[in-house]
Design a protein around this motif. Structure first.
Motif, mmCIF file in Angstrom:
data_model
loop_
_atom_site.group_PDB
_atom_site.id
_atom_site.type_symbol
_atom_site.label_atom_id
_atom_site.label_comp_id
_atom_site.label_asym_id
_atom_site.label_seq_id
_atom_site.Cartn_x
_atom_site.Cartn_y
_atom_site.Cartn_z
ATOM 1 N N LEU A 16 0.811 -1.112 0.067
ATOM 2 C CA LEU A 16 0.045 -0.004 -0.031
ATOM 3 C C LEU A 16 0.919 1.216 -0.010
ATOM 4 O O LEU A 16 0.529 2.077 -0.743
ATOM 5 C CB LEU A 16 -0.920 -0.115 1.333
ATOM 6 N N MET A 17 1.998 1.224 0.973
ATOM 7 C CA MET A 17 2.977 2.341 0.890
ATOM 8 C C MET A 17 3.390 2.577 -0.216
ATOM 9 O O MET A 17 3.544 3.729 -0.770
ATOM 10 C CB MET A 17 3.716 2.124 2.025
ATOM 11 N N ARG A 18 3.911 1.284 -0.928
ATOM 12 C CA ARG A 18 4.678 1.722 -2.454
ATOM 13 C C ARG A 18 3.652 2.241 -3.305
ATOM 14 O O ARG A 18 3.815 3.267 -4.009
ATOM 15 C CB ARG A 18 5.097 0.229 -3.125
ATOM 16 N N CYS A 19 2.339 2.095 -3.313
ATOM 17 C CA CYS A 19 1.330 2.663 -3.964
ATOM 18 C C CYS A 19 1.238 4.013 -3.928
ATOM 19 O O CYS A 19 1.006 4.865 -4.873
ATOM 20 C CB CYS A 19 -0.216 2.053 -3.960
ATOM 21 N N TYR A 20 1.440 4.584 -2.613
ATOM 22 C CA TYR A 20 1.359 5.916 -2.537
ATOM 23 C C TYR A 20 2.593 6.801 -2.550
ATOM 24 O O TYR A 20 2.594 7.783 -1.883
ATOM 25 C CB TYR A 20 0.452 6.229 -1.080
ATOM 26 N N GLY A 21 3.488 6.133 -3.278
ATOM 27 C CA GLY A 21 4.758 7.034 -3.281
ATOM 28 C C GLY A 21 5.880 6.603 -2.720
ATOM 29 O O GLY A 21 7.093 7.114 -2.851
ATOM 30 N N ALA A 22 5.930 5.695 -1.456
ATOM 31 C CA ALA A 22 7.096 5.155 -1.016
ATOM 32 C C ALA A 22 8.019 4.432 -1.905
ATOM 33 O O ALA A 22 7.493 3.406 -2.424
ATOM 34 C CB ALA A 22 6.647 4.464 0.369
#
Lengths: 392, 208
Positions: free
Chosen positions: A296-302
């Motif tokens: 999820l965090m990868r999805c939001y730019g991490a």
């Protein structure tokens, strides 16, 4: 929401396993750092007090006991020796100077030592108030004695027989305080120092059958290292006296202590490694549930690196929390042990600041935390976003 | 705003998906329908840069995302995309509000509690703002995940079966919310579903 705060929240979200890891680290670090602190201070104390004493001559018995009692004032004396027996030694050309010691009495747990003024010089002690004794029954107090017993110049007291508290008072003769020494952090801080003659006056019975005067031990400084080679053996073989060399005896003792220190250190290291394993298991098993949130965090730019740092931070936060707790625990341990050793030996072990050996311990522990995070970090780096977020 | 060309994708040596070209203009929302197994989720993940296509191009906001490196893609997603998944995902150690603040900071946006709280108010879950997400009901979780998709005002919101776990009344409400909020934000909504209940209200429907 910064990443360090998120790391902390993740650590707190697994309270039990985080607490276990922190406790294990604290225990391991606390053990090792306490033993390091105590070991270094004990060695330091030994060296401070041994300075200027190459050989001790006393009655036959255990050489270690002679050294502990005469140099460090923490054991009973081996007995008394006639002063005539050491007169010849004093004139030996290999001997630079000698200091006679007569002890056996105490006042409120502090030893009364009869000697001459060169004993004060041995510790480079300065007279803070008053002066050094110049007639029998005058005493000069070590800094710690004056402070603890709240004695001042002009005060009088009776010595008690024996080294244990509660001995019979020598009522016939009172000592009077004429001076107080400055602090040296050596054994003299704990002593009541007076003239040898005072001890003889108090113990007028302490003369042997021939009416000879006796002392308890003689501290000897050699003129050259040759003295160390020949004199101790000569004395031990040819006389009724015993000669002991502090450097030998103490290095034997430190060797024994060192074995204890090594054993405790190994146990401490094993505990720290176990803490590392516990952190690894905690991170690894939590990660199974957290694959989704990582994706999820990868999805939001991490970036993947950011998530790797997140996991490493979690491990380091636990490690640092454990380290801090361990350092506090070790200081607490030192304070407690110091209190015990001060009440029974009048030795204060009060070094509480971080010492260089501890930095190696800190580095090792942080490295353990880092290593524990490696495999979880690799897993996080490789997390398949699509697979973890698809419906199946 | 969003256009694909000759998009092909293959999972390890299995059959190849060939996707028809898609295009969304300004102010348009897109509904993609089709039976299971046709590659709907795959297509959505391709659009979101979560999968790399075998060939073809995907243009979003003037950028061909198939040309971006992994790190550039991570950054691009944070800046331009929002996601709503069939099952809601959150960072479980954080509260609902903290999840929104995290998403703001991951996209290097200003962390603004007021904006996040206002959005929760519009989605009617402001009362749950400080609760851990696991404590929320299914419908509340779905609304919270819509808030996460919208908080950074992305150019495109990709929704994968957003209604499949909801009952009829919630289904209508959620779809209405999604469309309204996307309109307010000037975001383009792309929904994939096999749920017949959501077809009404979309000007552009593509069958795969």
């Amino acid at each position: 929401m910064n990443m360090l705060l998120l790391s902390w929240k993740n650590v707190v979200a697994r309270p039990l396993s985080s607490a276990l890891s922190i406790l294990l680290i604290a225990l391991g670090v606390g053990l090792i750092s306490m033993i390091i602190l105590l070991g270094s201070q004990i060695q330091e104390k030994f060296e401070q007090n041994m300075k200027g004493v190459d050989m001790v001559v006393g009655a036959k018995g255990s050489p270690l006991q002679l050294i502990l009692s005469a140099v460090f004032q923490i054991d009973s004396p081996t007995g008394n020796i006639p002063i005539s027996a050491v007169e010849q030694l004093t004139k030996n050309r290999l001997v630079a100077n000698t200091i006679p010691l007569s002890y056996g009495d105490t006042f409120q747990g502090h030893r009364i030592v009869g000697t001459d003024s060169s004993y004060i010089g041995l510790f480079d002690a300065e007279v803070l108030h008053g002066r050094v004794w110049n007639t029998p029954m005058e005493v000069t107090l070590g800094a710690e004695v004056a402070e603890r017993l709240d004695l001042d110049i002009g005060d009088q007291f009776l010595g008690a027989h024996g080294l244990q508290e509660g001995g019979e008072d020598h009522e016939e003769a009172a000592y009077s305080v004429v001076g107080i020494l400055g602090r040296t952090n050596a054994v003299i801080d704990q002593l009541i120092v007076t003239d040898t003659e005072s001890v003889w006056q108090v113990h007028h019975h302490e003369e042997n059958q021939e009416g000879e005067r006796e002392i308890t031990a003689l501290l000897v400084k050699f003129r050259s290292p040759m003295g160390l080679v020949t004199l101790p053996r000569k004395i031990n073989q040819n006389t009724n006296l015993q000669a002991a060399v502090p450097a030998f005896e103490i290095s034997r003792l430190v060797g024994l202590l060192g074995m204890g220190i090594d054993t405790v250190s190994v146990i401490g290291i094993i505990i720290i490694v176990m803490a590392g394993v516990s952190m690894f298991i905690s991170l690894y098993s939590a990660l199974n549930d957290r694959r989704y949130e990582m994706a999820l965090m990868r999805c939001y730019g991490a970036s993947a690196f950011k998530l790797v740092r997140l996991v490493i931070n979690e491990s380091l936060l636990v490690t640092i929390a454990g380290l801090m707790m361990g350092l506090v625990l070790s200081r607490l341990g030192v304070v407690i042990i110091s209190a015990i050793s001060e009440s029974s030996y009048h030795y204060a072990l009060d070094q509480l600041s971080i010492i260089p050996e501890e930095l190696r311990l800190l580095a090792f522990t942080l490295l353990t935390g880092l290593v524990a995070a490696i495999i979880p970090a690799i897993q996080v780096y490789q997390v398949n976003i699509s697979k973890n977020l698809s419906n199946s | 705003m969003l256009a694909t060309a000759n998009l092909r994708f293959q999972y390890n040596n299995s059959k190849t998906f060939n996707f028809q070209d898609l295009e969304i203009g300004d102010g348009e929302h897109l509904l993609l329908v089709g039976p299971s197994g046709i590659g709907k989720t795959t297509l959505l993940h391709l659009l979101g840069g979560l999968l790399k296509p075998l060939s073809g191009g995907i243009k979003i906001a003037e950028t061909d995302i198939t040309q971006l490196s992994t790190i550039q893609l991570d950054h691009f997603r944070g800046q331009h995309l929002g996601f709503v998944f069939q099952k809601s995902h959150f960072v479980n150690s954080l509260s609902v509000l903290e999840n929104l603040l995290l998403i703001q900071s991951l996209a290097s946006r200003k962390v603004d509690r007021t904006v996040a709280f206002d959005l929760l108010k519009k989605l009617d879950i402001a009362d749950q703002a400080s609760m851990k997400v696991m404590k929320l009901s299914q419908g509340q979780q779905q609304r919270a995940s819509i808030a996460m998709a919208l908080i950074n005002r992305p150019a495109v919101v990709l929704a994968d079966e957003p209604t499949s776990s909801l009952d009829d009344s919630n289904c209508t409400k959620v779809m209405q919310l999604l469309r309204d909020q996307c309109d307010i934000n000037d975001s383009h909504l792309v929904v994939i579903t096999h749920d017949q209940r959501v077809i009404s209200g979309f000007e552009k429907v593509v069958s795969l």
